[in-house]
Design a protein around this motif. Structure first.
Motif, short mmCIF file in Angstrom:
data_model
loop_
_atom_site.label_atom_id
_atom_site.label_comp_id
_atom_site.label_asym_id
_atom_site.label_seq_id
_atom_site.Cartn_x
_atom_site.Cartn_y
_atom_site.Cartn_z
N THR A 16 38.17 -117.82 79.11
CA THR A 16 38.84 -116.55 78.78
C THR A 16 38.84 -116.25 77.29
N GLY A 17 38.11 -117.05 76.51
CA GLY A 17 38.07 -116.77 75.08
C GLY A 17 39.18 -117.44 74.30
N VAL A 175 56.51 -114.69 72.33
CA VAL A 175 55.12 -114.25 72.52
C VAL A 175 54.78 -113.33 71.35
N ARG A 176 53.84 -113.78 70.53
CA ARG A 176 53.45 -112.97 69.37
C ARG A 176 52.57 -111.80 69.80
N GLY A 177 51.78 -112.04 70.86
CA GLY A 177 51.01 -110.92 71.35
C GLY A 177 49.84 -111.31 72.24
N ILE A 178 49.27 -110.28 72.84
CA ILE A 178 48.10 -110.40 73.70
C ILE A 178 46.88 -109.98 72.89
N VAL A 179 45.86 -110.83 72.90
CA VAL A 179 44.61 -110.51 72.19
C VAL A 179 43.58 -110.08 73.24
N VAL A 180 43.12 -108.85 73.14
CA VAL A 180 42.12 -108.34 74.08
C VAL A 180 40.75 -108.90 73.67
N VAL A 181 40.16 -109.72 74.57
CA VAL A 181 38.88 -110.38 74.24
C VAL A 181 37.78 -109.92 75.19
N MET A 182 36.53 -110.17 74.77
CA MET A 182 35.35 -109.81 75.58
C MET A 182 35.44 -108.36 76.04
N PHE A 183 35.88 -107.50 75.15
CA PHE A 183 36.11 -106.10 75.51
C PHE A 183 34.78 -105.36 75.56
N ASP A 184 34.48 -104.79 76.73
CA ASP A 184 33.20 -104.09 76.93
C ASP A 184 33.46 -102.59 76.83
N VAL A 185 33.09 -102.03 75.71
CA VAL A 185 33.39 -100.61 75.47
C VAL A 185 32.66 -99.70 76.46
N ARG A 186 31.60 -100.23 77.10
CA ARG A 186 30.82 -99.37 78.03
C ARG A 186 31.42 -99.35 79.43
N ARG A 187 32.36 -100.27 79.69
CA ARG A 187 32.91 -100.34 81.05
C ARG A 187 34.22 -99.56 81.13
N LYS A 188 34.26 -98.67 82.08
CA LYS A 188 35.45 -97.85 82.27
C LYS A 188 36.65 -98.73 82.65
N LEU A 189 36.37 -99.77 83.45
CA LEU A 189 37.45 -100.65 83.92
C LEU A 189 38.18 -101.29 82.74
#
Length: 249
Positions: A16-17, A175-189
């Motif tokens: 999960t990165g 919880v300091r925060g959630i880091v959004v990883v492996m973000f695919d800008v081309r995927r609508k999901l």
């Protein structure tokens, strides 16, 4: 005497990165003048391997067993300090189950690490006794999350575990925060899941997203952080931005 900020990087799923985030956020903080210790608490030792620490003389398992002091096992690589992991942590985990105060071992070990600004713990991909040790020792939790439907279910489990640890062992933990990883800008999901999280989760979600980036996947083969391997890559830019945001919040 300096007291470092101890941060547990957790996600109970593999791939999960988590390790990527521990290494590259650590590297970005180190490039900004912070003294950073990376603790490889995962028996798979992916963090150690990714920084080309392949056969250390001693590992974290030796410290848990009381055979070595933490400061005796630390290695330096590209301005980062590493407490290497090993497969022997599996045996440590099994033996900890029957110990009194089994959740306190890592906290006592890290009490030696006074000379650092940040201690980032790469946790095993399970909510196990070792992860419990990390959460008891830590002040903050970072949760790397991919924008997939199933991650929402996983996030609930992580937040429940954090809450239990807060109630039982470590009321200071946050919880300091959630880091959004492996973000695919081309995927609508990806965007839909992110929008859902922003609407429904009360935890902080960092604005700096870590985009999908082939260079990030290549860097461990060269035993380097993305910032040392390819400072001009999107991955280096994204982790640099995350470090800036992390320091400013």
């Amino acid at each position: 005497m300096m007291k470092p900020k101890v941060v547990a990087v957790i996600n109970q799923k593999g791939g999960t990165g988590k390790t990527t985030t521990t290494i590259n956020l650590g590297s970005a903080l180190s490039k900004r003048g912070k003294k950073v210790l990376l603790v490889d608490l995962d028996p798979q030792s992916n963090l150690s391997y990714s920084l080309a620490v392949t056969s250390p003389a001693a590992t974290l398992a030796d410290v848990f067993l009381g055979n070595k002091a933490l400061l005796d096992i630390l290695l330096e690589k590209d301005g980062l300090w590493i407490a290497p992991g090993s497969n022997e942590l599996v045996d440590i985990e099994i033996s900890l189950v029957t110990q009194p105060e089994r959740e306190m071992f890592l906290k006592r070990i890290l009490a030696e690490a006074t000379d650092f600004d940040y201690v980032l713990i790469d946790c095993p991909p399970s909510l196990s006794v070792l992860t419990l040790n990390a959460l008891t020792a830590a002040e903050e939790v970072l949760i790397p999350l991919q924008m997939e439907v199933l991650t929402l279910q996983g996030l609930d489990q992580i937040l429940n575990t954090v809450e239990k640890v807060q109630n039982a062992f470590n009321p200071q933990l946050k919880v300091r925060g959630i880091v959004v990883v492996m973000f695919d800008v081309r995927r609508k999901l990806s965007q839909e899941v992110l929008d859902y999280l922003r609407t429904n989760v009360k935890e902080n979600i960092f604005n700096s997203q870590i985009r999908l980036n082939v260079k990030l996947a290549e860097a461990p083969s060269f035993g380097q952080s993305i910032i040392d391997y390819d400072p001009s890559s999107k991955g280096a830019a994204d982790y640099g931005a995350l470090a800036e945001e992390y320091l400013s919040v």
